[in-house]
Design a protein around this motif. Structure first.
Motif, PDB file in Angstrom:
ATOM      1  N   TYR A   1      -1.048   9.513  11.908  1.00 33.05           N
ATOM      2  CA  TYR A   1       0.208   8.707  11.993  1.00 33.05           C
ATOM      3  C   TYR A   1       0.714   8.731  10.430  1.00 33.05           C
ATOM      4  N   ASN A   2       1.961   9.002  10.449  1.00 37.84           N
ATOM      5  CA  ASN A   2       2.697   8.844   9.082  1.00 37.84           C
ATOM      6  C   ASN A   2       4.005   8.059   9.229  1.00 37.84           C
ATOM      7  N   ARG A   3       4.344   6.944   8.462  1.00 41.69           N
ATOM      8  CA  ARG A   3       5.537   6.354   8.637  1.00 41.69           C
ATOM      9  C   ARG A   3       6.337   6.782   7.497  1.00 41.69           C
ATOM     10  N   GLY A   4       7.731   6.919   8.120  1.00 50.27           N
ATOM     11  CA  GLY A   4       8.720   7.370   7.008  1.00 50.27           C
ATOM     12  C   GLY A   4       9.800   6.111   7.030  1.00 50.27           C
ATOM     13  N   PRO A   5      10.916   6.813   6.347  1.00 53.79           N
ATOM     14  CA  PRO A   5      11.862   5.654   6.234  1.00 53.79           C
ATOM     15  C   PRO A   5      12.768   5.278   7.614  1.00 53.79           C
ATOM     16  N   ALA A   6      12.744   6.158   8.704  1.00 54.96           N
ATOM     17  CA  ALA A   6      13.467   5.946   9.941  1.00 54.96           C
ATOM     18  C   ALA A   6      12.522   6.601  10.813  1.00 54.96           C
ATOM     19  N   ILE A   7      11.690   7.580  10.618  1.00 49.50           N
ATOM     20  CA  ILE A   7      10.811   8.256  11.600  1.00 49.50           C
ATOM     21  C   ILE A   7       9.249   7.985  11.444  1.00 49.50           C
ATOM     22  N   ASN A   8       8.731   7.773  12.417  1.00 46.77           N
ATOM     23  CA  ASN A   8       7.223   7.853  12.351  1.00 46.77           C
ATOM     24  C   ASN A   8       6.957   9.064  12.731  1.00 46.77           C
ATOM     25  N   GLU A   9       5.892   9.868  12.293  1.00 43.25           N
ATOM     26  CA  GLU A   9       5.326  11.260  12.620  1.00 43.25           C
ATOM     27  C   GLU A   9       4.131  10.904  13.244  1.00 43.25           C
TER      28      GLU A   9
END
Length: 78
Positions: free
Chosen positions: A62-70
């Motif tokens: 799991y990787n959190r981005g500014p608008a999307i979680n991968e």
């Protein structure tokens, strides 16, 4: 991989969640049915996990981005 939109930038919030869950069910039942329920549970969370069957190793990241979680499941044959 599911790019999970948690901010609405024109796509809605979690717009393709159903398709991601359906894909995990399909792939899991074919490749690793014994761990499919656990994969579905962790796929909605943020904690990395690894599952092992006789034929596969499955890793969830799991990787959190500014608008999307991968959210990513990687199936590796043994």
């Amino acid at each position: 991989m599911w790019n999970d939109w948690f901010k609405d930038l024109g796509y809605g919030i979690h717009p393709d969640k159903k398709e991601a869950i359906d894909f995990i069910n399909l792939l899991g039942k074919r490749l690793s049915p014994a761990v499919t329920p656990q994969m579905l549970k962790v796929f909605e969370g943020e904690t990395p996990a690894t599952f092992t069957t006789d034929a596969w190793e499955v890793k969830y990241t799991y990787n959190r981005g500014p608008a999307i979680n991968e959210r990513l499941l990687v199936f590796t044959p043994k």
